[in-house]
Design an enzyme around this catalytic site. Sequence first.
Site, PDB file in Angstrom:
ATOM      1  N   GLY A 190       4.203  15.103   9.681  1.00 53.13           N
ATOM      2  CA  GLY A 190       5.279  15.563  10.566  1.00 53.13           C
ATOM      3  C   GLY A 190       6.470  14.614  10.535  1.00 53.13           C
ATOM      4  O   GLY A 190       7.629  15.042  10.494  1.00 53.13           O
ATOM      5  N   ASP A 191       6.169  13.312  10.528  1.00 50.73           N
ATOM      6  CA  ASP A 191       7.239  12.292  10.458  1.00 50.73           C
ATOM      7  C   ASP A 191       8.010  12.432   9.147  1.00 50.73           C
ATOM      8  O   ASP A 191       9.236  12.324   9.111  1.00 50.73           O
ATOM      9  CB  ASP A 191       6.654  10.869  10.518  1.00 50.73           C
ATOM     10  N   ALA A 192       7.263  12.658   8.060  1.00 52.85           N
ATOM     11  CA  ALA A 192       7.888  12.781   6.737  1.00 52.85           C
ATOM     12  C   ALA A 192       8.762  14.029   6.676  1.00 52.85           C
ATOM     13  O   ALA A 192       9.857  14.002   6.104  1.00 52.85           O
ATOM     14  CB  ALA A 192       6.820  12.840   5.649  1.00 52.85           C
TER      15      ALA A 192
END
EC number: 2.7.1.20
Length: 341
Positions: A295-297
């Site tokens: 999700g961060d990526a």
Amino acid sequence: MVSEGTLLGMGNPLLDISAVVDEDFLKKYDITSNNAILAEDKHKPMYQELAEKYNVEYIAGGATQNSIKVAQWMLQVPGATSYMGGIGKDKFGEEMKKNSKLAGVNVHYYEDETTPTGTCAVCIVGGERSLVANLAAANCYKSDHLKRPENWALVEKAKYIYIAGFFLTVSPDSIQLVAEHSAANNKIFSMNLSAPFICEFFRDVQEKALPYTDFVFGNETEARTFSKVHGWETDNVEEIAVKISQWPKASGTHKRITVITQGADPICVAEDGKVKKFPVKLLPKEKLVDTNGAGDAFVGGFLSQLVQEKPIEECVRAGCYAANVIIQRSGCTYPEKPDFH
């Protein structure tokens, strides 16, 4: 070309202690798969047990820091991104500084003399990750650090600012300062719902920051929790995305766009009361290493195109590309150069 310091992130820098564990380990510490929580006393022995019994990897992480590092990697412009958060004056803190500098991010950490650098246990079962964060020094960040001239200069320089919802548990006043600055100076301010517990237990500070957001990111579980907390009586992710995008705004310069990921299902982007869906490039099961940082990526990839003023379609495509790269590797790590075209 993207100029230096275009994108600023603020958050909780944590050293990820990542290991493949089994269901019994999750049961023992009462943690559920594919969730993110803050460590309680019952979780404290877990970090030691991970280090002693499992094959662990140490990776500089924390949600916002991951996204900023991925955006930096995608942009390949030294110092295009900067980041602030709290670490300890210790071995893990030094590791974090080294790792971020190598990544090309301009970091201005607050260093706490008495508290150790925060850690996050990343427990992987069948490729799915469960996160247990012990914030430690990350929890000591204060707006005094942000207000120092050399740090506030990063805020002034940035045109885009991104903060994960996790930072609401630490320094909501820092978020408010930056949010109000963004609105007053026509900058793009983005946040992430980050975890169901943020929507549930940090509702007040989340609601205070929300009017300033131009982009809101999240996944389907967080979106549904947000809907439940606000009594919307719908589980439909598309409806929820639209409702979040229509939340009142503090500055009318930019409309709000909501971006909700749903694992392998299409990404929902809500704007102007309408939803566009974007399919995800599916990865064969055997290629999946772990979902930690996916999700961060996605956010990092998305922001890397947003700061170049690319259309939303391109931002989503870059987000999917970055997430796809990350889940084929251990932790939020990536090859030397992206091959996104």
